[in-house]
Design an enzyme around this catalytic site. Structure first.
Site, PDB file in Angstrom:
ATOM      1  N   LYS A 127      -2.657  -2.353  -3.178  1.00 21.12           N
ATOM      2  CA  LYS A 127      -3.897  -2.271  -2.395  1.00 21.12           C
ATOM      3  C   LYS A 127      -4.566  -0.949  -2.737  1.00 21.12           C
ATOM      4  O   LYS A 127      -3.896   0.016  -3.081  1.00 21.12           O
ATOM      5  CB  LYS A 127      -3.575  -2.293  -0.901  1.00 21.12           C
ATOM      6  CG  LYS A 127      -3.178  -3.645  -0.390  1.00 21.12           C
ATOM      7  CD  LYS A 127      -3.532  -3.742   1.075  1.00 21.12           C
ATOM      8  CE  LYS A 127      -2.978  -5.020   1.660  1.00 21.12           C
ATOM      9  NZ  LYS A 127      -2.395  -4.804   2.956  1.00 21.12           N
ATOM     10  N   HIS A 130      -7.405   4.227  -0.304  1.00 17.15           N
ATOM     11  CA  HIS A 130      -8.763   4.443   0.188  1.00 17.15           C
ATOM     12  C   HIS A 130      -8.976   5.877   0.650  1.00 17.15           C
ATOM     13  O   HIS A 130      -8.069   6.700   0.678  1.00 17.15           O
ATOM     14  CB  HIS A 130      -9.159   3.407   1.238  1.00 17.15           C
ATOM     15  CG  HIS A 130      -8.223   3.352   2.398  1.00 17.15           C
ATOM     16  ND1 HIS A 130      -8.166   4.336   3.340  1.00 17.15           N
ATOM     17  CD2 HIS A 130      -7.298   2.428   2.759  1.00 17.15           C
ATOM     18  CE1 HIS A 130      -7.259   4.017   4.239  1.00 17.15           C
ATOM     19  NE2 HIS A 130      -6.712   2.879   3.907  1.00 17.15           N
ATOM     20  N   HIS A 133      -6.644   7.423   3.005  1.00 19.13           N
ATOM     21  CA  HIS A 133      -5.390   7.907   2.415  1.00 19.13           C
ATOM     22  C   HIS A 133      -5.584   9.288   1.788  1.00 19.13           C
ATOM     23  O   HIS A 133      -4.660  10.089   1.723  1.00 19.13           O
ATOM     24  CB  HIS A 133      -4.874   6.933   1.344  1.00 19.13           C
ATOM     25  CG  HIS A 133      -4.335   5.662   1.913  1.00 19.13           C
ATOM     26  ND1 HIS A 133      -4.798   4.425   1.541  1.00 19.13           N
ATOM     27  CD2 HIS A 133      -3.364   5.439   2.829  1.00 19.13           C
ATOM     28  CE1 HIS A 133      -4.132   3.492   2.204  1.00 19.13           C
ATOM     29  NE2 HIS A 133      -3.258   4.078   2.991  1.00 19.13           N
TER      30      HIS A 133
HETATM   31  N1  ARG Z   1       1.224   2.460   4.720  1.00 18.33           N
HETATM   32  C1  ARG Z   1       0.554   2.813   5.914  1.00 18.33           C
HETATM   33  C2  ARG Z   1      -0.949   2.702   5.706  1.00 18.33           C
HETATM   34  O1  ARG Z   1      -1.416   2.701   4.599  1.00 18.33           O
HETATM   35  C3  ARG Z   1       0.869   4.201   6.379  1.00 18.33           C
HETATM   36  C4  ARG Z   1       2.321   4.500   6.615  1.00 18.33           C
HETATM   37  C5  ARG Z   1       2.533   5.697   7.474  1.00 18.33           C
HETATM   38  N2  ARG Z   1       3.909   6.035   7.627  1.00 18.33           N
HETATM   39  C6  ARG Z   1       4.801   5.394   8.367  1.00 18.33           C
HETATM   40  N3  ARG Z   1       6.027   5.804   8.387  1.00 18.33           N
HETATM   41  N4  ARG Z   1       4.456   4.355   9.099  1.00 18.33           N
HETATM   42  O2  ARG Z   1      -1.694   2.640   6.676  1.00 18.33           O
END
Ligand code: ARG
Length: 570
Positions: A127, A130, A133
């Site tokens: 994905k 963005h 991030h």
């Molecule tokens: N992958 C998630 C996202 O892109 C964020 C993960 C954050 N860390 C966690 N341990 N949940 O929104």
């Protein structure tokens, strides 16, 4: 260095017979130094002392015993007590400290042996990475650096989103149309497109959906073909993310993402079952949290038996507690995940781990990042890629530099520092929870409150320093030549550096440091405009040079902590 605020707090506390802590918190730093270096608002004690503030002020000023060598004057203005510190003492101490410590402001008093886990960036594979991030990457990276500077043992984790039923779909889509795409370039966009196509097909044809589910099951069981594809999607994605990390200078100590915890969720379920709080609800297993003020139950197992994002986060808490024995575990994500972390942190209390761990969990949410409407968003299409935005910023920085300073060497490298510095500063300039606009022209404005402005002031300190043969030694300086308000402004800011770093981690707000650097850069600008640094008076010049040198050092160290690299020229 002398802790003036503490000395004042102790003296007041003795004079009025109240706790030092409380007094300490009330002490203010007046905006205008005319009103002292520190001020105590006596009305804060009016209730407990049952007296009018001016009277309290008078009382304290009569009773107070304070080292005259440190606090040279106390005055009463209305209900305020104003304290004036010994400027020369402060100046002497600050400059000596700068001279002694290469990493000025670094202190390891409270941090030795403390372990800090920071979970940041953490994009989802296949994905797009963005613009949100980008923000977690920048905030998390800054926190990482500051903690480390202060002597903590820090573990940076990129908790990749590399697991979930969507990979069953992606595998199916790839089987069907993989040969239509050249994944060696723009792989994430292409995988995202495959994912979109397979979703449409799943809606039309139940049998396709079944096959997707079957793929996911196979993947869970470690089937060779499915695992190979999944690994490929992951490698391709990481390769694209890495381009962004390289531009930003981001590093991680661990890349254990969600998939790493897939075989560690059984224990979570067992522990929760043992706690008696795991209940059935419409076929799913959930923990009801309504008695904790959270209306939405936390799903642990879906009705088809598979675990979810939250389950893997719980498994990660267990793992991180055991592996890193963390004192704090921070999660830097958008505030859209507030509920998720509230739930997970509450459920974690049922896992039977030491309270130290559950108390150490902290969500660090941040606001939305928007592109200015109309501008790049349309030109670059709807899918704005972060990598493109970064490169575009570097390009624009290069144009500006070329205009301003055509003879400069290493323009490429400097443009990269300026462009990336601009992006990072923009992400950190305001308190993290505030929404932000990603406006490249704004963030590259050399006159605005921007990264390039700070870099520009740094470069100015450099060119001043380049005019002298040698930086003098502090012992040879005539400290009392730095009593003017512009010099003192800088001295005080430098004095506060360590405090700002500590506040930044206490509140998980790298913006404190970002604002601080802006204040220091501006203070230097005024100092530079008002005072002649290179002058005929050798003593005066030496003192001012040393102050310039100190500013240079703190600006550079501070900016580096934020991830901003300083160009030596620009
Ligand atoms: N992958 C998630 C996202 O892109 C964020 C993960 C954050 N860390 C966690 N341990 N949940 O929104």
């Amino acid at each position: 260095m002398t802790d003036f605020k503490n000395i004042i707090a102790e003296a007041i506390s003795k004079a009025v017979n109240l706790g030092r802590e409380e007094i300490y918190d009330y002490i203010e730093v007046p905006k205008d130094t005319q009103n002292g270096d520190y001020a105590f608002p006596c009305f804060k004690l009016a209730k407990s002392l049952k007296k009018a503030p001016p009277l309290i002020a008078k009382d304290i000023s009569e009773k107070i015993e304070i080292d005259k060598n440190k606090i040279v004057e106390i005055s009463i203005v209305g209900g305020y007590l104003n304290f004036y510190i010994n400027k020369d003492l402060l100046t002497q101490e600050v400059l000596e400290q700068v001279e002694m410590q290469e990493d000025y402001g670094k202190k390891e008093e409270n941090s030795v042996g403390k372990n800090i886990v920071i979970d940041y960036s953490s994009p989802n594979i296949a994905k797009p990475f963005h613009i949100g991030h980008l923000k977690t990457t920048v905030i998390g990276g800054a926190l990482y650096n500051i903690y480390k500077y202060l002597g903590y043992n820090v573990i940076g984790i990129n908790h990749l989103g590399d697991y979930g039923t969507q990979f069953g779909k992606l595998i199916e889509g790839y089987k069907l149309w993989g040969n239509e795409y050249d994944l060696s370039e723009d792989s994430i966009d292409k995988l995202a497109e495959i994912y979109k196509r397979i979703n449409i097909l799943c809606k039309e044809d139940e049998r396709v959906l079944d096959r997707c589910r079957e793929n996911f099951k196979l993947l869970e069981q470690g089937d060779e073909y499915c695992t190979k594809l999944w690994q490929e999607f992951k490698d391709l994605s990481i390769k694209e993310f890495q381009k962004i990390y390289d531009l930003l200078g981001t590093k991680f100590d661990s890349w254990n993402g969600e998939a790493f915890y897939a075989d560690k969720t059984d224990e979570v379920i067992e522990l929760l079952e043992k706690s008696g709080k795991l209940v059935e609800s419409e076929g799913a297993k959930v923990v009801d949290l309504s008695d904790k003020g959270i209306d939405t139950p936390c799903i642990i197992c879906k009705s088809n038996g598979s675990t979810i994002y939250a389950t893997r986060d719980l498994a990660a808490i267990l793992y991180r507690a055991r592996t890193y024995d963390f004192d704090k575990c921070l999660y830097v994500t958008s505030y859209e995940q507030n509920l998720h972390f509230k739930q997970v942190f509450e459920v974690a209390k049922l896992l039977g781990i030491n309270e130290k761990y559950t108390n150490g969990l902290e969500h660090v949410p941040y606001g939305f990042v928007r592109l200015p409407t109309g501008k790049m968003s349309t030109r670059l299409g709807n899918f704005v890629k972060v990598e493109d935005l970064l490169n575009e910023t570097i390009e624009k920085a290069k144009k500006i530099i070329e205009e301003k300073n055509p003879d400069l060497e290493n323009k490429e490298e400097i443009a990269k520092k300026v462009g990336i510095g601009a992006v990072i500063y923009n992400d950190l300039a305001t308190s993290r929870i505030k929404d932000e606009i990603f406006d490249i022209d704004e963030m590259l404005n050399f006159q605005g409150e921007t990264g390039p402005y700070i870099q520009y002031m740094y470069v100015r300190t450099n060119s001043v320093l380049g005019k002298v043969r040698k930086i003098p030694e502090v012992k040879d300086l005539k400290i009392n030549l730095l009593q003017d308000k512009y010099s003192q402004n800088i001295i005080k800011l430098i004095y506060n550096f360590e405090d700002v770093l500590n506040q930044a981690i206490a509140k998980s707000e790298p913006s404190f440091l970002a604002r601080y650097l802006m204040d220091l850069a501006k203070a230097f600008s005024s100092f530079y405009n008002e005072n002649k640094i290179i002058c005929d008076d050798k003593d005066l010049q030496d003192a001012r040079i040393y102050l310039t040198f100190s500013t240079n050092k703190v600006l550079r160290n501070g900016a580096e902590l934020l991830g901003i690299k300083m160009p030596e020229k620009m």
